[in-house]
Design an enzyme around this catalytic site. Structure first.
Site, PDB file in Angstrom:
ATOM      1  N   CYS A 117     -62.752  20.640 -72.022  1.00 62.42           N
ATOM      2  CA  CYS A 117     -61.457  20.013 -72.340  1.00 62.42           C
ATOM      3  C   CYS A 117     -60.274  20.961 -72.144  1.00 62.42           C
ATOM      4  O   CYS A 117     -59.131  20.518 -72.077  1.00 62.42           O
ATOM      5  CB  CYS A 117     -61.464  19.477 -73.762  1.00 62.42           C
ATOM      6  SG  CYS A 117     -62.819  18.355 -74.088  1.00 62.42           S
ATOM      7  N   HIS A 260     -54.482  18.470 -77.123  1.00 58.13           N
ATOM      8  CA  HIS A 260     -55.606  17.772 -76.501  1.00 58.13           C
ATOM      9  C   HIS A 260     -55.898  16.504 -77.305  1.00 58.13           C
ATOM     10  O   HIS A 260     -55.963  16.533 -78.532  1.00 58.13           O
ATOM     11  CB  HIS A 260     -56.819  18.704 -76.474  1.00 58.13           C
ATOM     12  CG  HIS A 260     -58.093  18.026 -76.102  1.00 58.13           C
ATOM     13  ND1 HIS A 260     -58.196  17.176 -75.026  1.00 58.13           N
ATOM     14  CD2 HIS A 260     -59.326  18.064 -76.675  1.00 58.13           C
ATOM     15  CE1 HIS A 260     -59.431  16.722 -74.951  1.00 58.13           C
ATOM     16  NE2 HIS A 260     -60.146  17.246 -75.940  1.00 58.13           N
ATOM     17  N   ASN A 290     -60.711  10.302 -75.371  1.00 59.65           N
ATOM     18  CA  ASN A 290     -60.736  11.714 -75.001  1.00 59.65           C
ATOM     19  C   ASN A 290     -61.094  11.832 -73.516  1.00 59.65           C
ATOM     20  O   ASN A 290     -62.238  11.587 -73.132  1.00 59.65           O
ATOM     21  CB  ASN A 290     -61.769  12.434 -75.877  1.00 59.65           C
ATOM     22  CG  ASN A 290     -61.879  13.913 -75.568  1.00 59.65           C
ATOM     23  OD1 ASN A 290     -61.302  14.404 -74.596  1.00 59.65           O
ATOM     24  ND2 ASN A 290     -62.622  14.630 -76.392  1.00 59.65           N
TER      25      ASN A 290
HETATM   26  N1  ACO Z   1     -69.701   3.413 -85.609  1.00 56.90           N
HETATM   27  C1  ACO Z   1     -70.119   3.278 -86.886  1.00 56.90           C
HETATM   28  N2  ACO Z   1     -70.714   4.254 -87.559  1.00 56.90           N
HETATM   29  C2  ACO Z   1     -70.892   5.431 -86.931  1.00 56.90           C
HETATM   30  C3  ACO Z   1     -70.472   5.645 -85.608  1.00 56.90           C
HETATM   31  C4  ACO Z   1     -69.862   4.571 -84.930  1.00 56.90           C
HETATM   32  N3  ACO Z   1     -69.430   4.664 -83.665  1.00 56.90           N
HETATM   33  N4  ACO Z   1     -70.776   6.900 -85.256  1.00 56.90           N
HETATM   34  C5  ACO Z   1     -71.343   7.472 -86.305  1.00 56.90           C
HETATM   35  N5  ACO Z   1     -71.427   6.596 -87.333  1.00 56.90           N
HETATM   36  C6  ACO Z   1     -71.979   6.792 -88.666  1.00 56.90           C
HETATM   37  C7  ACO Z   1     -72.949   7.950 -88.705  1.00 56.90           C
HETATM   38  O1  ACO Z   1     -74.229   7.547 -88.291  1.00 56.90           O
HETATM   39  C8  ACO Z   1     -72.901   8.325 -90.159  1.00 56.90           C
HETATM   40  O2  ACO Z   1     -73.707   7.414 -90.881  1.00 56.90           O
HETATM   41  P1  ACO Z   1     -74.658   7.936 -92.085  1.00 56.90           P
HETATM   42  O3  ACO Z   1     -73.705   8.505 -93.096  1.00 56.90           O
HETATM   43  O4  ACO Z   1     -75.351   6.694 -92.501  1.00 56.90           O
HETATM   44  O5  ACO Z   1     -75.527   8.974 -91.454  1.00 56.90           O
HETATM   45  C9  ACO Z   1     -71.446   8.057 -90.559  1.00 56.90           C
HETATM   46  O6  ACO Z   1     -70.930   7.168 -89.553  1.00 56.90           O
HETATM   47  C10 ACO Z   1     -70.589   9.299 -90.610  1.00 56.90           C
HETATM   48  O7  ACO Z   1     -70.824  10.055 -89.449  1.00 56.90           O
HETATM   49  P2  ACO Z   1     -70.099  11.431 -89.191  1.00 56.90           P
HETATM   50  O8  ACO Z   1     -70.631  12.038 -87.935  1.00 56.90           O
HETATM   51  O9  ACO Z   1     -70.124  12.282 -90.436  1.00 56.90           O
HETATM   52  O10 ACO Z   1     -68.596  10.931 -88.962  1.00 56.90           O
HETATM   53  P3  ACO Z   1     -67.287  11.798 -88.790  1.00 56.90           P
HETATM   54  O11 ACO Z   1     -66.293  11.362 -89.753  1.00 56.90           O
HETATM   55  O12 ACO Z   1     -67.582  13.249 -88.652  1.00 56.90           O
HETATM   56  O13 ACO Z   1     -66.785  11.307 -87.366  1.00 56.90           O
HETATM   57  C11 ACO Z   1     -66.735  11.997 -85.081  1.00 56.90           C
HETATM   58  C12 ACO Z   1     -67.595  11.509 -86.225  1.00 56.90           C
HETATM   59  C13 ACO Z   1     -65.670  10.955 -84.768  1.00 56.90           C
HETATM   60  C14 ACO Z   1     -67.605  12.224 -83.852  1.00 56.90           C
HETATM   61  C15 ACO Z   1     -66.036  13.318 -85.481  1.00 56.90           C
HETATM   62  O14 ACO Z   1     -66.961  14.238 -86.026  1.00 56.90           O
HETATM   63  C16 ACO Z   1     -65.315  13.956 -84.339  1.00 56.90           C
HETATM   64  O15 ACO Z   1     -64.400  13.414 -83.783  1.00 56.90           O
HETATM   65  N6  ACO Z   1     -65.687  15.185 -83.961  1.00 56.90           N
HETATM   66  C17 ACO Z   1     -65.085  15.870 -82.877  1.00 56.90           C
HETATM   67  C18 ACO Z   1     -65.845  15.558 -81.660  1.00 56.90           C
HETATM   68  C19 ACO Z   1     -65.022  15.583 -80.412  1.00 56.90           C
HETATM   69  O16 ACO Z   1     -63.846  15.308 -80.382  1.00 56.90           O
HETATM   70  N7  ACO Z   1     -65.696  15.913 -79.328  1.00 56.90           N
HETATM   71  C20 ACO Z   1     -65.122  15.843 -78.058  1.00 56.90           C
HETATM   72  C21 ACO Z   1     -65.246  17.050 -77.267  1.00 56.90           C
HETATM   73  S1  ACO Z   1     -64.509  18.439 -77.988  1.00 56.90           S
HETATM   74  C22 ACO Z   1     -62.994  18.053 -78.118  1.00 56.90           C
HETATM   75  O17 ACO Z   1     -62.495  17.389 -77.267  1.00 56.90           O
HETATM   76  C23 ACO Z   1     -62.278  18.533 -79.325  1.00 56.90           C
END
Ligand code: ACO
Length: 333
Positions: A117, A260, A290
């Protein structure tokens, strides 16, 4: 002859996105998710997805042509093309070489940068060093991705996040502190975290021809979302602080912050740590998701063309991505 130091100026910006829109409602029909979850956890409402016959170079070429047109620059005058991508058309040759051929930039050296990214800001930093040293005069910096081809569309943890597209900037040499001057770039890496966000297959460790690559679907993005989130916030803050310190500026001096576009909550957390008011933070991820290396240049182009950026504004850009890589740049528009 002007004896003031050579500086980089951004003389044109351009972007290109696929026509096809994939909304959160569409995703509800593909995986167990819902619009409320995606919107509240990420801020994303829809993303653009490449159609059959569209590749990373397709959007890179369009974005490059638009940036060259704004800069009133002939492709033959470009002497360097740097293209940031994690989803090149091929492992080799570089997508930059394909773009060079398609736009007719026959006098340019061309190569890709692998910084996920951060690819665009890494490319901008490289172009800036070439320009300041006198080794290049007119450069084209591009961030382009078709992430939809390496996303597992049955994995709700990742498939909701990403989109396709490209952004580009023409960066030219000029003496002194004129308009659109690139004041600084900073790039950093933390390789100890490479396994938190990567594509395990299709390289030399797990070749595409390997049955394990196919059986275990190693060709898809793997990500530890929570860990990535925490690192992203700290690293983007550090990259911005480096930019501000190097220019003896405070967050208050910034007219527009272009982070970003990964996740609304990451953007809000970084902005809060920098005490940057919401109205100074450019956000378009609700429309595009993203787009990795393409996200910062698409946002820069959109901010400029929509009139959000005004002459003399101080623009701070920051990115974070797989590697980990993180980066920042400051422009006096
Ligand atoms: N829909 C519904 N529920 C979902 C989904 C979805 N799409 N995805 C995950 N869940 C559930 C999980 O299974 C979990 O359920 P559980 O508690 O029963 O196990 C619950 O939601 C919470 O999951 P978390 O992973 O803790 O959710 P979080 O609030 O951390 O959000 C996310 C996840 C959006 C991926 C976040 O961690 C994030 O954005 N991280 C950064 C990742 C990123 O941006 N990567 C891109 C590349 S790097 C960059 O560009 C910065």
């Amino acid at each position: 002859m002007d004896s003031t130091p050579l500086r980089s100026r951004i003389t044109g910006t351009g972007s290109a996105l696929p026509d096809k829109i994939l909304t959160n409602a569409d995703l509800e029909r593909m995986v167990d998710t819902n619009d409320e979850w995606i919107t509240s956890r990420t801020g994303i409402k829809q993303r653009r997805i490449a159609s059959e016959g569209e590749f990373t170079s397709t959007f890179a070429v369009l974005a490059a042509r638009r940036a060259l047109e704004m800069a009133n620059c002939s492709p033959e005058d470009v002497d360097l093309i740097v293209l940031g991508t994690a989803t090149p058309d091929f492992p080799f040759p570089s997508t930059a070489c394909i773009v060079q051929h398609e736009i007719g930039a026959r006098n340019a050296a061309a190569f890709d940068v692998s910084a996920a990214c951060s690819g665009f800001l890494y490319g901008l930093s490289i172009a800036d060093k070439y320009i300041r040293s006198g080794a290049a005069k007119k450069t084209l910096v591009i961030g382009a991705e078709v992430l939809s081809r390496i996303v597992d569309w049955s994995d709700r943890n990742t498939c909701i996040l990403f989109g396709d597209g490209a952004g580009a900037a023409v960066v030219e040499a000029a003496h002194g502190d004129g308009n659109n001057a690139l004041l600084s770039t900073h790039i950093f890496s933390n390789g100890s975290c490479w396994e938190l966000l990567y594509q395990p297959g299709c390289g030399s460790r797990n070749p595409a021809s390997n049955s394990q690559t196919l059986d275990e679907k190693l060709f898809y993005i793997k990500m530890e979302g929570n860990d990535v989130f925490k690192h992203a916030v700290r690293a983007m803050e550090d990259a911005c602080t480096a930019a501000l310190d190097a220019n003896h500026l405070a967050p208050n001096d910034i007219s527009l912050f272009i982070p970003h576009q990964a996740n609304r909550r990451i953007i809000d957390a970084v902005s809060k740590r920098l005490a940057m008011p919401t109205e100074k933070v450019f956000v378009n991820l609700h429309n595009y998701g993203n787009t990795s290396a393409a996200s910062v240049p698409i946002a820069l182009d959109e901010a400029y063309r929509s009139g959000v950026i005004k002459s003399d504004d101080l623009i701070m850009m920051a990115a974070f991505g797989g590697g980990f890589t993180y980066s920042s740049a400051l422009i006096r528009w």
